[in-house]
Each structure stands twice: as C-alpha cells, then as structure tokens.
Design an enzyme around this catalytic site. Structure first.
Site, PDB file in Angstrom:
ATOM      1  N   GLU A 134       9.231  -6.058   2.447  1.00  0.00           N
ATOM      2  CA  GLU A 134       9.941  -6.214   3.113  1.00  0.00           C
ATOM      3  C   GLU A 134       9.525  -7.670   3.911  1.00  0.00           C
ATOM      4  O   GLU A 134      10.440  -8.434   5.071  1.00  0.00           O
ATOM      5  CB  GLU A 134      10.506  -4.743   4.227  1.00  0.00           C
ATOM      6  CG  GLU A 134      11.107  -3.846   3.204  1.00  0.00           C
ATOM      7  CD  GLU A 134      10.839  -2.304   3.688  1.00  0.00           C
ATOM      8  OE1 GLU A 134      10.429  -1.962   4.547  1.00  0.00           O
ATOM      9  OE2 GLU A 134      11.485  -1.755   2.573  1.00  0.00           O
ATOM     10  N   HIS A 179       3.757  -6.195   2.609  1.00  0.00           N
ATOM     11  CA  HIS A 179       4.827  -4.897   2.181  1.00  0.00           C
ATOM     12  C   HIS A 179       5.941  -6.352   1.680  1.00  0.00           C
ATOM     13  O   HIS A 179       6.321  -7.208   2.541  1.00  0.00           O
ATOM     14  CB  HIS A 179       5.384  -4.430   3.405  1.00  0.00           C
ATOM     15  CG  HIS A 179       5.969  -2.865   2.845  1.00  0.00           C
ATOM     16  ND1 HIS A 179       7.803  -3.707   2.661  1.00  0.00           N
ATOM     17  CD2 HIS A 179       6.244  -1.709   2.476  1.00  0.00           C
ATOM     18  CE1 HIS A 179       8.167  -2.071   2.161  1.00  0.00           C
ATOM     19  NE2 HIS A 179       7.397  -1.635   2.086  1.00  0.00           N
ATOM     20  N   ASN A 185       4.123   4.915   5.134  1.00  0.00           N
ATOM     21  CA  ASN A 185       5.004   4.403   6.344  1.00  0.00           C
ATOM     22  C   ASN A 185       6.524   4.229   6.418  1.00  0.00           C
ATOM     23  O   ASN A 185       7.727   4.222   6.016  1.00  0.00           O
ATOM     24  CB  ASN A 185       5.223   2.352   5.159  1.00  0.00           C
ATOM     25  CG  ASN A 185       5.800   1.903   5.578  1.00  0.00           C
ATOM     26  OD1 ASN A 185       6.210   1.425   6.341  1.00  0.00           O
ATOM     27  ND2 ASN A 185       6.121   1.200   4.785  1.00  0.00           N
ATOM     28  N   TRP A 186       6.395   4.919   8.280  1.00  0.00           N
ATOM     29  CA  TRP A 186       7.841   5.374   8.156  1.00  0.00           C
ATOM     30  C   TRP A 186       8.050   3.842   8.592  1.00  0.00           C
ATOM     31  O   TRP A 186       9.600   4.219   9.568  1.00  0.00           O
ATOM     32  CB  TRP A 186       7.235   5.305  10.303  1.00  0.00           C
ATOM     33  CG  TRP A 186       6.773   7.239  10.072  1.00  0.00           C
ATOM     34  CD1 TRP A 186       6.133   7.352   8.114  1.00  0.00           C
ATOM     35  CD2 TRP A 186       5.696   7.825  11.408  1.00  0.00           C
ATOM     36  NE1 TRP A 186       4.789   8.951   9.405  1.00  0.00           N
ATOM     37  CE2 TRP A 186       5.565   9.136  10.729  1.00  0.00           C
ATOM     38  CE3 TRP A 186       6.145   7.998  12.345  1.00  0.00           C
ATOM     39  CZ2 TRP A 186       5.103   9.578  11.559  1.00  0.00           C
ATOM     40  CZ3 TRP A 186       5.437   8.362  13.181  1.00  0.00           C
ATOM     41  CH2 TRP A 186       4.822   9.695  12.742  1.00  0.00           C
ATOM     42  N   LYS A 187       8.184   2.254   8.450  1.00  0.00           N
ATOM     43  CA  LYS A 187       8.918   1.352   8.993  1.00  0.00           C
ATOM     44  C   LYS A 187       9.646   1.399   9.951  1.00  0.00           C
ATOM     45  O   LYS A 187       8.991   1.752  11.004  1.00  0.00           O
ATOM     46  CB  LYS A 187       9.660   1.909   7.613  1.00  0.00           C
ATOM     47  CG  LYS A 187       9.295   1.528   6.776  1.00  0.00           C
ATOM     48  CD  LYS A 187       9.955   1.847   4.884  1.00  0.00           C
ATOM     49  CE  LYS A 187      10.039   1.824   3.770  1.00  0.00           C
ATOM     50  NZ  LYS A 187      10.753   1.066   2.494  1.00  0.00           N
ATOM     51  N   GLU A 239       4.837  -1.136  -5.383  1.00  0.00           N
ATOM     52  CA  GLU A 239       5.897  -1.973  -4.742  1.00  0.00           C
ATOM     53  C   GLU A 239       6.444  -1.717  -5.677  1.00  0.00           C
ATOM     54  O   GLU A 239       7.060  -3.283  -5.475  1.00  0.00           O
ATOM     55  CB  GLU A 239       5.317  -1.555  -3.156  1.00  0.00           C
ATOM     56  CG  GLU A 239       4.260  -0.651  -1.825  1.00  0.00           C
ATOM     57  CD  GLU A 239       5.242  -0.376  -1.281  1.00  0.00           C
ATOM     58  OE1 GLU A 239       5.655   1.407  -0.847  1.00  0.00           O
ATOM     59  OE2 GLU A 239       5.700  -0.736  -0.511  1.00  0.00           O
ATOM     60  N   GLY A 271      13.213   2.192  -1.944  1.00  0.00           N
ATOM     61  CA  GLY A 271      14.422   3.179  -0.907  1.00  0.00           C
ATOM     62  C   GLY A 271      15.116   3.065  -1.889  1.00  0.00           C
ATOM     63  O   GLY A 271      16.951   3.854  -1.366  1.00  0.00           O
ATOM     64  N   SER A 308      10.049   5.357  -3.826  1.00  0.00           N
ATOM     65  CA  SER A 308      10.644   6.905  -4.121  1.00  0.00           C
ATOM     66  C   SER A 308       9.814   7.573  -4.917  1.00  0.00           C
ATOM     67  O   SER A 308      10.443   8.208  -4.869  1.00  0.00           O
ATOM     68  CB  SER A 308      11.579   6.233  -4.576  1.00  0.00           C
ATOM     69  OG  SER A 308      12.953   5.272  -4.587  1.00  0.00           O
TER      70      SER A 308
HETATM   71  P1  13P Z   1      10.442   4.650  -0.482  1.00  0.00           P
HETATM   72  O1  13P Z   1       9.500   6.338  -0.331  1.00  0.00           O
HETATM   73  O2  13P Z   1      11.795   5.352   1.138  1.00  0.00           O
HETATM   74  O3  13P Z   1      11.277   4.360  -1.179  1.00  0.00           O
HETATM   75  O4  13P Z   1       9.885   3.322   0.729  1.00  0.00           O
HETATM   76  C1  13P Z   1       8.437   2.867  -0.538  1.00  0.00           C
HETATM   77  C2  13P Z   1       7.861   2.168   0.670  1.00  0.00           C
HETATM   78  O5  13P Z   1       8.185   0.486   1.155  1.00  0.00           O
HETATM   79  C3  13P Z   1       6.285   2.695   0.951  1.00  0.00           C
HETATM   80  O6  13P Z   1       5.979   1.579   1.704  1.00  0.00           O
END
Ligand code: 13P
Length: 256
Positions: A98, A96, A9-11, A168, A174, A214
């Site tokens: 977020e 997600h 997931n490149w966000k 998640e 993160g 993470s």
């Molecule tokens: P990280 O791997 O940066 O913790 O992010 C996880 C994530 O939100 C994947 O969707």
C-alpha cells in the site's frame, strides 16, 4: 527450529478507545508466555503510546507501520526510527505494497528505511510481493527477487538475521483470496534460495519469512504447515480479538 511470528497490521484503523479495547482483549487472551513464538501488533502512530502501556508486562510486542530514515529535521509529517524506539516499538513494517502503491515507496526508500530501523534496534518486517498482473504474466519470482535484492542492498551479513521478510502478494491483500499454501510455499522457498545465494545457507535456514494476504482463522492452519512459512502478517483479521487470537493459537500449535 525457527520461531513463529504473528504480526497484526492495523493499517489506518482504530482510534484511541478502540485500540485500547482491542489490545486489552488480546492481552487477556494471550496471557500465557509464548514458547518459541512472538506476537506483534502494529497500530497507527497516534495510538502507539497507549497500546504500549496496555501491553506492558505481556508477551505482545509493539510495531509501527512505517518510518522515515532521517534522524530528525524539517520533514513535516514524518516519524523517525528513533522516535518509534522511544515510543516503545520493537518492530516496524517497511515497504508494504500500500505504501509502494499510494505513497511512492521504492526499493531505494525501502532500503534506506531498513538501515534506519536496524541502526535503532528495530526489527524491520520487509514486505515483498507481486500484483495480479505480474502473477498472470509469470513474473512473480522475478518481482520478488527484485524486491528482496533491492531492499537488502548493502545490508551486512551481521545484520541480516535481524530482518524479517513478509511475502504479501498484492492480489491477496484485503480480497479474501489468499495464496494457496502451495503458491506461498513456492515463493517462500525461492526467497530462501535467494538469501542462500546473497548471504549463506545459515541465513537462508534461519531468517523468518511470513505470509500475508487474507490470512484468516480458517486458512492459517494449512499455510503454517508449509516448511518455509514461519508466521503471518495479518490485516483485517487482526482487528478483532477473536480472529487474531485464533490465528495466533493455530500458528503456535503448529510448533508442537
Ligand atoms: P489482509 O489480511 O486484510 O488481507 O491484509 C494483509 C496485509 O496487508 C497485512 O500487511
């Protein structure tokens, strides 16, 4: 045996040049056909087409990070499932944390988005997971149950195995603090038991459940050994060729 699925997931990272470099690097490293495994990259909407062109002819699949459930219309700023399909996507991340936190995503909107994805032959990767406070208050399993049941309302048994669930925990995203394999396994197993009650033992046994939060090259080996963890949804470590390919390699090795 369930296959392994590793999704990046490149966000909100990578412009056109950066995206092409990253995905070309991945393509070069992942040139061998994958056995019983699937690798997906989920870049921002703006570079889907370019990434799609680079991965053409490789075993890497394309995913998006969100969609809107209507087919088309006056919905400024939104992108439909059909448009994603047309741009070359096979997967889409839905719900997600977020999006739940910053953009008002609810179980109801997640449910509508999953249905739109399925109607357009996209595999939804549905995210569920508790906050730190909820974990500290011993509400983890209750929150995950609420997310899973809310997301899957009205999804027919004939469609359920087209869905992937990603556990998640919000506190692991993160932060550099991943759930321990034992913590993740407990929740994954619980999700399987929910699926068994809602659908059938066959669904419980076959549906893919990823862990996210993470995930790094040095922790994937232990996470993937757990019985109910079928792969990873990777954020930060998916933004570099080296770390993402290491995660893929270590996950696939767990198959043999
Ligand atoms: P990280 O791997 O940066 O913790 O992010 C996880 C994530 O939100 C994947 O969707």
């Amino acid at each position: 045996m369930r296959m392994k699925l590793i999704a990046g997931n490149w966000k909100m990272y990578k412009n056109s040049q950066e995206a092409k470099e990253l995905v070309q690097g991945l393509k070069d490293c992942l040139s061998k056909p994958l056995e019983n495994a699937c690798v997906v990259v989920c870049p921002p909407f703006t570079v889907l087409k370019e990434v799609c062109q680079v991965i053409d002819g490789s075993s890497i699949k394309l995913g998006a990070q969100n969609l809107y459930w209507e087919k088309e219309g006056p919905f400024t700023g939104e992108v439909s499932a059909g448009m994603l399909k047309n741009a070359g996507c096979a997967f889409v991340i839905i719900g997600h944390s977020e999006r739940r936190k910053y953009f008002g995503e609810t179980n109801e909107s997640v449910n509508k988005k999953i249905k739109a994805a399925l109607e357009n032959d996209l595999t939804p990767i549905v995210c569920v997971g508790e906050t730190l406070q909820q974990r500290q208050n011993n509400q983890t399993l209750r929150v995950v149950e609420d997310h899973v049941e809310g997301a899957l309302q009205g999804i027919a048994s004939s469609d359920i195995l087209k869905i992937v669930i990603a556990y998640e925990p919000v506190w692991a995203i993160g932060t550099g603090v991943n759930a321990t394999p034992k913590q993740a396994q407990e929740v994954h197993k619980y999700i399987r038991s929910l699926l068994g009650n809602m659908y059938s033992q066959e669904v419980s046994k076959n549906l893919l459940i990823l862990y996210g939060g993470s995930v790094k090259p040095d922790n994937i080996g232990d996470l993937i050994k757990e019985e109910d963890i079928d792969g990873a949804l990777v954020g930060g470590a998916s933004l570099k060729v080296d770390s993402f390919t290491q995660i893929v390699d270590k996950s696939i090795k767990a198959n043999v």
